[in-house]
Design an enzyme around this catalytic site. Structure first.
Site, PDB file in Angstrom:
ATOM      1  N   ASP A  46     -11.592  -8.300  21.017  1.00  0.00           N
ATOM      2  CA  ASP A  46     -10.679  -8.313  22.170  1.00  0.00           C
ATOM      3  C   ASP A  46     -11.441  -8.030  23.467  1.00  0.00           C
ATOM      4  O   ASP A  46     -11.151  -8.624  24.507  1.00  0.00           O
ATOM      5  CB  ASP A  46      -9.590  -7.248  21.955  1.00  0.00           C
ATOM      6  CG  ASP A  46      -8.617  -7.168  23.104  1.00  0.00           C
ATOM      7  OD1 ASP A  46      -8.186  -8.236  23.601  1.00  0.00           O
ATOM      8  OD2 ASP A  46      -8.270  -6.051  23.523  1.00  0.00           O
ATOM      9  N   CYS A  86       0.835  -1.207   0.000  1.00  0.00           N
ATOM     10  CA  CYS A  86       0.000   0.000   0.000  1.00  0.00           C
ATOM     11  C   CYS A  86       0.866   1.253   0.000  1.00  0.00           C
ATOM     12  O   CYS A  86       1.883   1.313   0.688  1.00  0.00           O
ATOM     13  CB  CYS A  86      -0.848   0.040   1.274  1.00  0.00           C
ATOM     14  SG  CYS A  86      -2.563  -0.383   0.996  1.00  0.00           S
TER      15      CYS A  86
END
Lengths: 164, 164, 164, 164, 164, 164
Positions: free
Chosen positions: B134, B84
Site C-alpha cells: 500500500d 479459525c
C-alpha cells in the site's frame, strides 16, 4: 543522507516530509468510477488439488468458503491496512479455479470514490488464499500463497494501468 | 464420484461428511504451548528498495507501519479466516528486512491453546506485506507479495514440523 | 547515543533491542487473578451538567449510553492498542457520576490471565468519556476528557499497585 | 421535573423527546468539506520522556506505534462511539511531540460529508495516547492522558469554531 | 416503586442494584465444558424454496454463504451483544435445511469456559438467517426470521437445560 | 437440472450464473434517499415483562442497552452479512416497547446511497432482540426472538414497498 534525499529521489507518499506515516489527504481528488483486478496463486499438492476438485464438482464449501472470505476480507481492508481510506465498495467478485499445479484466485473490485480500490482487490485475493490454506493445511502444511498482485486498475487521475 | 470418494481419499478437515464447512471441534485437544514461524517476500523495484533503506536507517515509519499492521493482523485472524478458532495470542513478533531484490518478512506467534497458531503467523506476514505494498504502490504498481508460507510450527499432537 | 543507552537507562518493554515494536511474550507468565481500576473526568458546562442530571434522575440514556460504550470499548482494547494481548475479560463495570464541575468516570476490570487488565480499564473510561462528549458536544464544543489514569491494579508478578 | 424541562432547557441532541438514544438523522444536512483538529497530553516521568526522546531520534517505533494507533483509531470511531455516523474519512494526520513535561498529541481529520469529524479527531488523539501509555506503563504505571479536546473545527451549517 | 421491588421480585442479573448495566463478574465460576444448541426458521415463498433447493443440489453458495455467516457471526457475539463476555469458542456447526414452508437453521457451539455459549449459538442462527434473507429479499421482500431460540444447553453450575 | 433452470425460474441475485456468491455490482444504480422500517418481537414470561416494565419506568438500562445494541448492530451489518455493501447510514432509531405478551422492537434506518437499508434495519432489530434475550436469559432460558421482518422500505428503482 536519510533526512534529505536528493531531488530525484522518489518519495513514499504515505510518509510526510519528516518521515511520519499519515493517511494522505484525498479531499482534492475527484470522485470517479474506479476498478481493480488482482490475482494470486495457492500452490499445493496434487492430492489436495484432487480433493478440491471433487469438492468443486459442481460447487463445494471449501471453495465457497474461500470465496466468501475474500469478499468479506475486501470489506475489512481499512481495518487491516493502516493508511487505507475507508471507502464504500460497489462490487466485489472473487473466483477460485483449481488447475494442475494450484488454485488461481482473482478478485475484481469497483467503487466511485476519491481513491482507488486495488488494496481491496489485493486484500480479497490474499484473504481468500489464506482461508483456503487454512482448510488444506492438515493435508499440506507446506501450501504457499504466491503472486499476490494487481493485474489492472482503472479510474482516477492516473488513468488505466495494466500489469506489463 | 463426488459424494463418496474412495477409502484412501484425503478429507478436508474443515468440511463435515456432507461437505459443509464447520469450525472443527477442538474440545478434546490438549492445551499445549504452540508456536509458528511464517515468512513472505515483497518483490519491488531497486528504486523502492533504496527508498525503504533510506527510510530504514536506522528505523522508519514505512517499515514500522508494515510491522504494526502484521502484529495487528495476527490478532484479526479469527475475524478474517472463517473457520479459525478465536484464541489468545501470547506473543507476536514481525520483522521486515529489505535486501537486494525485495523485502523479507517473518512472523513468530506463540500461544498455549488447543489449536495451532500458524494461521496467525501467515496472516501477520500477509498483512504486513499488503501494508507495505500500500505504501509503495504509487512508486511501483507492480509490487508483488510472494511465498507466504509456514517455515516451522511446534506443539500439539502432531509435534514439530519444519518446512522441507 | 540512541543505539546504546547506558546500562542504567530504562528500556521500553514493547520494543525489542533493535527498537522494533513487538507484542511481548507472556508465555512464561503465570495465570493469576488480575484486576484494575481506572478513572477519568469529563469537564463541561454547568448547563450540560444540569441536563445530564435531569436525564440522570433516576437513570437516563445519555449516561447509560456512555456506560455501555465503556463496557464495549474494554472488549475492543486489543483491536485498538497495537501491542495489547487479546484476553478474555471476566468482568467490566463502569460508573459515571455527574458532580459540580464535571462527570467522574470509573471502570473496574477483572480477568485470570498472563497479563494485566489496566489497558482494558483505561480504554473503558476513555471510550465512555468520548461517547459522553459526543452526546454533549452540540451544547458544549469545548468539553474535555481529563485525567485518564490507573488508580489501582492487582495480580501478577508485580503485585498490587495503588496510585500514590 | 425530569420528563418536562422548561422551554429554555438545553436538549441533548442524541436523545429523542422521550429521552431514548438515537443516531440523529443527518439526511437533511448538506455535504460540505469538514475538518477538525484535536489535541491531548500524556503526562509521564522525566525518565520515560528521556527514553522516548532517545527512541525518537530521528524516529522510533514507540512514537510510530502510537501515531499508527491514532490513525487506525480514527477509522474505528463509529464502532466505538455508539451514536456516531459511519463516514468516509479523507485524511488523518497524527503528531506526537515529546516535551519537557509530557508528550503533546494532535490529530487533524478531514472529510466531505453530512456530519463533522471532531469525534474522529478526538478518538485519534485518545487512542494514540492510550497506545503510548501501554508502552510506557511498565516504567511509569501512573502515566496520565489529559486534556483530550477539540481545538478547531470547520465546515457544516455551524461554520468554523475555534477553542476559546 | 421502581427503585425497591419487593423481596420476591426477580432481578435482571446484568443490572447492578442501582439498575446500571454491567458485564457480570464470572471470576468465581468454574471452567467447565459447555455447549448449546439453538435453532431458527426463515419463512419464505415456495418459489424461493424451490430456487434454494435447486441451488442446494448437492450444495450451493446460497446455503454455504448463510452457513459461513452463522459461523462467523458466532465469533462476533461479544462485539454485538454489549454485556457478553469474550470467550474462546472450541467449535461451531451450523446447518440450514430447506423444507416445505421454510428453511430450518440450527447451530451448535462448544467451549470450556466460565460462561455459557447459548448467546453464541443464538447469534449464529440469527446471523445465518439474516444472511439468507439478504440473498432472497429481491425475490421475497417479506421473508421472515422466526423462532430464534435455545433448544438445549449443558455445562456450568446450572447443569443441562432442555427446552420444554 | 441444477445448472440450467428454465427461463421462468427466479434467480438469486447474489449468485452469478455459475452459482457463485458475489457482492452484486451497484455502480449503475442511482444515489437516492432510501429508508426502511423493520420489526421483531421478543416473547418471554409475564415475570420478566414485569421486571422490564419496572426497569422501564421511566427508562432503564435493560431497554437502553438493547436499544444501543440495535443501533450499533445496524452499523456492523456489512461485517456480519457477507454480501452486503458497506454504506454510510444517515440515521438509525430503535424502539423497544414491553406489552402484555412480549417486547415489540422496531428500527428505522435512512441513507442516500445506491443500495437499500433494509438489511441494516433487520440487523438492528435482531441485535436488539438478542441483547435483550442475553439480559433476561437467567430468568427465562426459553425467551424467543420472532417475526424479524421488514415492514416498509422506500427509495431506489423499485420504489416504496409496504408489507402486505
Amino acid at each position: 543522507m536519510p533526512a534529505s534525499p536528493g531531488p530525484a529521489a522518489p518519495a513514499l507518499t504515505h510518509l510526510d516530509p519528516s518521515g511520519a506515516a499519515r493517511m494522505v489527504d484525498v479531499s482534492g481528488k475527484e470522485v470517479t468510477a474506479r476498478s481493480a483486478v488482482a490475482a494470486a496463486e495457492v500452490h499445493t499438492t496434487p492430492e489436495v488439488l484432487a480433493a478440491l476438485r471433487r469438492d468443486g464438482l459442481p460447487k463445494g464449501d471449501a471453495l465457497a468458503t474461500a470465496r466468501l472470505a475474500g469478499i468479506m476480507g475486501a470489506k475489512r481492508t481499512p481495518d487491516l491496512i493502516p493508511l487505507c481510506h475507508p471507502i464504500t465498495l460497489h462490487s466485489v467478485a472473487v473466483t477460485l479455479t483449481p488447475h494442475d499445479t494450484g488454485v488461481a484466485i482473482t478478485a475484481t473490485t469497483r467503487t466511485a470514490d476519491r481513491t482507488g480500490v486495488e488494496m481491496e482487490a489485493l486484500t480479497a485475493v490474499a484473504t481468500a488464499g489464506l482461508a483456503l490454506i487454512d482448510m488444506i493445511k492438515a493435508l499440506d502444511p507446506a501450501a504457499t500463497l504466491d503472486a499476490v498482485r494487481v493485474l489492472r486498475k482503472d479510474g482516477g487521475a492516473t488513468g488505466p494501468w495494466t500489469r506489463p
